[in-house]
Design an enzyme around this catalytic site. Structure first.
Site, PDB file in Angstrom:
ATOM      1  CE  LYS A   1      12.871  -5.391   7.537  1.00  0.00           C
ATOM      2  NZ  LYS A   1      13.079  -6.450   7.350  1.00  0.00           N
TER       3      LYS A   1
ATOM      4  CD1 TRP B   1      -3.565  -5.718   7.502  1.00  0.00           C
ATOM      5  CD2 TRP B   1      -4.009  -7.151   5.746  1.00  0.00           C
ATOM      6  NE1 TRP B   1      -2.614  -5.522   6.474  1.00  0.00           N
ATOM      7  CE2 TRP B   1      -2.987  -6.057   5.362  1.00  0.00           C
ATOM      8  CE3 TRP B   1      -4.306  -7.868   4.549  1.00  0.00           C
ATOM      9  CZ2 TRP B   1      -2.359  -6.007   4.052  1.00  0.00           C
ATOM     10  CZ3 TRP B   1      -3.921  -7.695   3.224  1.00  0.00           C
ATOM     11  CH2 TRP B   1      -2.930  -6.715   3.029  1.00  0.00           C
TER      12      TRP B   1
ATOM     13  NE  ARG C   1      -0.537 -14.492  13.332  1.00  0.00           N
ATOM     14  CZ  ARG C   1      -0.822 -15.373  12.467  1.00  0.00           C
ATOM     15  NH1 ARG C   1      -1.333 -15.297  11.315  1.00  0.00           N
ATOM     16  NH2 ARG C   1      -0.255 -16.557  12.619  1.00  0.00           N
TER      17      ARG C   1
ATOM     18  CG  HIS D   1      23.150   2.170 -16.313  1.00  0.00           C
ATOM     19  ND1 HIS D   1      23.693   2.332 -17.736  1.00  0.00           N
ATOM     20  CD2 HIS D   1      24.296   1.496 -15.842  1.00  0.00           C
ATOM     21  CE1 HIS D   1      24.853   1.726 -17.983  1.00  0.00           C
ATOM     22  NE2 HIS D   1      25.164   1.264 -16.623  1.00  0.00           N
TER      23      HIS D   1
ATOM     24  N   GLY E   1      -8.795 -14.838   4.754  1.00  0.00           N
ATOM     25  CA  GLY E   1      -8.785 -15.315   3.432  1.00  0.00           C
ATOM     26  C   GLY E   1      -9.522 -14.690   2.423  1.00  0.00           C
TER      27      GLY E   1
HETATM   28  N1  HGA Z   1     -11.451 -11.095   3.124  1.00  0.00           N
HETATM   29  C1  HGA Z   1     -11.966 -10.953   4.605  1.00  0.00           C
HETATM   30  C2  HGA Z   1     -10.684 -11.453   5.560  1.00  0.00           C
HETATM   31  C3  HGA Z   1      -9.500 -10.813   5.252  1.00  0.00           C
HETATM   32  C4  HGA Z   1      -8.108 -11.779   5.765  1.00  0.00           C
HETATM   33  O1  HGA Z   1      -8.178 -12.661   5.604  1.00  0.00           O
HETATM   34  N2  HGA Z   1      -7.197 -10.905   5.890  1.00  0.00           N
HETATM   35  O2  HGA Z   1      -5.928 -11.494   6.483  1.00  0.00           O
HETATM   36  C5  HGA Z   1     -12.019  -9.515   4.814  1.00  0.00           C
HETATM   37  O3  HGA Z   1     -11.660  -8.381   4.073  1.00  0.00           O
HETATM   38  O4  HGA Z   1     -12.713  -9.308   6.033  1.00  0.00           O
END
Ligand code: HGA
Length: 610
Positions: free
Chosen positions: A487, A75, A27, A506, A101
């Site tokens: 891609k 992430w 992911r 254009h 989140g």
């Molecule tokens: N907000 C949290 C989790 C980030 C998240 O869910 N990424 O997919 C952080 O920044 O650690």
């Protein structure tokens, strides 16, 4: 995006947690960590920036002592990529939290917690959760009650998993906007953000609904709905098709998935076509009653799925005789849009969890759409469960961050949707049979397109020192040019733009020189002569072109043009067939550039945050 894994068992679980994180690696993430409650009742925390392997190396050969634990791949959304910002976050050496989140009111909560004397060790929004639970624990004897009290204060989207040193063998999870599943074992139970993480240990899952919380021990799983009422959630047996397996003989998942397209499409067609049309329940039981009434289609999607939607607009308007709009989900959800009479809302998403698309689906329910349909690859996903109708793409697990087989199978689904709606809107039997016949030969055509692999690999070195590129197409090939450009930028980091070839004069013509390759998608369709004029415009300005063309289109290679002949196919399926050589081009250019093909920098699969 972020991956969550948790386990409570009789056996040591650090290896299960790490294997789970590895299975979520695809992911995309920037750091990883785990916390286990060790045999002395202390929380043992290991976090590392980088790949899960770095975490695994830090943990060492011996499994950590401890039979309950939580783990995470991050992430970053709030706070840089550092070890201190990696999850789990800990409060009072006792409460450990991982979170997927964004907590939107984290600033306010942070200030309140600081006034209460809490010290923050990270810049993340997540850290407020663990301190708040710690604070609530002073008022609530019960761990679950403390988490329940905490989430009342949280605004935003989250899937969160919590461990408490005073409750060995117990995990609490809460879902609001980010997916979570519970894996059921014998004498052990698990949690993850995707069932793929847990396949080595179980095949039985409960998918938590929005607002659910669960109280999990080794032997018991209690689920509560958003009002705190105990609920029974269905136990799903894992669908074997959604297992990635390994890379097999391929160097990367992306290459494997490109090559899987003929079989993925074959699988997508199985038992869905009759000789002249569609089987009845392709979009779910009773779907025809709804589709019969459709006069307009509103497609909402992000990224590659958005490009699939753009192709479908050509099909739906030309063949099915319904008007169609296509919009990026993050725009659609935040503007006031006009809902056409008898309009069907169609969402497209590989994972079925794409945050913006899911939000658009939920919003549509208040807007007066006739109903909703999702085109999706994951049967247990939120979008499948929350849509009136669903078309499962049956592509199998897609691991490469850059989507390939999910896209081509989405297009198959959208052609079937064209048939399903068109049959009620004057599409003749001949037209319907023609679509069916084209679909039936599609897997073979994709196999023929894959034979271009070597020729395309040989071209790739010519892109090695390039920084910019332009993709051109017309009609249904315009969105395919957009997908080709996406891609290339995703995995080779070469800046790529796509233009409808008629738009060249254009503006973008000003960019043409020998340093910017121009990739042209040129099937033998009714726009061919127009496209040839655009090709001449590029040639006259010294541009270097790579033309993917039908052999009957009579392009010839010369100093300014390399022609790659693509197998002859019906115009209808040409957008699907021409996608394959563009995927291969990106792949081989990325190999020359030496990038991380399956996990390109800064990107993530299954975009569960907005
Ligand atoms: N907000 C949290 C989790 C980030 C998240 O869910 N990424 O997919 C952080 O920044 O650690």
């Amino acid at each position: 995006m972020c991956g969550i894994v948790g386990a409570t068992s009789e056996r040591r679980i650090s290896e299960i947690l790490i294997e789970g994180l590895k299975r979520l690696e695809y992911r995309g993430y920037d750091s990883a960590g785990l916390a286990v409650l060790n045999d002395n009742g202390d929380i043992e925390l290991v976090r590392r920036v980088g790949k899960v392997q770095a975490l695994k190396d830090a943990v060492g050969e011996q499994p950590l002592s401890g039979t309950t634990g939580i783990a995470h791949t991050r992430w970053a959304t709030h706070g840089g990529v550092t070890e201190a910002n990696a999850h789990p976050h800990i409060s009072g050496n006792c409460i450990a939290v991982v979170h997927n989140g964004i907590i939107e009111n984290h600033d306010k909560l942070r200030q309140q917690l600081q006034q209460l004397g809490y010290t923050f060790n990270s810049d993340t929004d997540t850290e407020v959760i663990c301190h708040w639970i710690h604070h609530e624990r002073k008022k609530h004897d019960d761990f679950f009650a403390a988490v329940q009290a905490t989430i009342k204060h949280l605004e935003g989207a989250y899937g969160t998993l919590v461990m408490d040193c005073r409750n060995p063998g117990r995990l609490v999870v809460a879902r609001s906007g980010s997916p979570l599943v519970i894996g059921l074992g014998i004498g052990e139970n698990f949690v993850a953000s995707d069932q793929l993480a847990l396949l080595p240990v179980t095949r039985r899952f409960i998918v938590l609904e929005e607002g659910d919380m669960a109280d999990i021990t080794r032997t018991e799983v209690k689920v509560y709905d958003r009002d705190g009422n105990p609920v029974e959630r269905e136990v799903h047996e894992f669908d074997g098709h959604y297992d990635a397996g390994g890379k097999g003989e391929y160097r990367h998942y992306m290459l494997k998935e490109i090559h899987e397209q003929p079989s993925a499409v074959r699988h997508a067609l199985e038992e869905r076509l009759t000789d002249h049309g569609l089987a009845d329940d392709v979009f779910g039981k009773g779907s025809l009653e709804l589709l019969k009434r459709v006069k307009h289609v509103q497609i909402v999607a992000c990224g590659t799925s958005y490009h699939a939607g753009l192709v479908a607009r050509y099909w739906l308007e030309a063949l099915a005789g319904v008007s169609c709009n296509v919009e990026i989900a993050s725009e659609f959800r935040y503007r006031t849009s006009h809902v056409h009479h008898d309009s069907l809302l169609v969402t497209i998403s590989q994972s079925g969890e794409t945050a913006d698309t899911l939000a658009a689906l939920r919003l549509s329910k208040q807007l007066g759409y006739l109903g909703s349909l999702t085109i999706c690859n994951v049967p247990t996903s939120s979008m499948v469960r929350e849509s009136d109708l669903a078309y499962l793409t049956r592509a199998g697990a897609e691991i490469g961050v850059a989507s390939t087989k999910a896209f081509t199978t989405q297009l198959v689904g959208l052609l079937m949707l064209t048939l399903a709606i068109g049959q009620f809107r004057g599409m003749s039997h001949e037209q319907q049979s023609a679509v069916v016949q084209s679909l039936k030969v599609l897997p073979n055509k994709l196999e023929e397109a894959l034979l271009l692999s070597e020729a395309i690999e040989a071209l790739a070195p010519e892109f090695a020192d390039k920084y910019h590129s332009l993709f051109l197409g017309r009609g249904t090939q315009y969105p395919i040019a957009m997908e080709g450009a996406l891609k290339l930028k995703e995995i080779s980091y070469i800046h790529a733009e796509a233009y409808a070839a008629g738009e060249l004069k254009h503006g973008p013509l000003a960019l043409i020189d020998a340093e910017m390759p121009v990739i042209v998608v040129a099937p033998n369709d009714e726009l061919l002569e127009k496209l040839k004029s655009n090709v001449e415009e590029v040639r006259a300005r010294g541009g270097i072109m790579y033309v993917f063309a039908d052999k009957h289109a009579h392009f010839k290679s010369d100093d300014s043009m390399r022609v790659i002949n693509v197998t002859h196919c019906d115009e209808l399926i040409a957008p699907i067939v021409y996608t394959v050589p563009l995927q291969l081009l990106s792949y081989f250019v990325a190999i020359i550039k030496g990038t991380d093909v399956d996990q390109p920098r800064n990107l993530a699969k299954s975009v569960t945050v907005e």
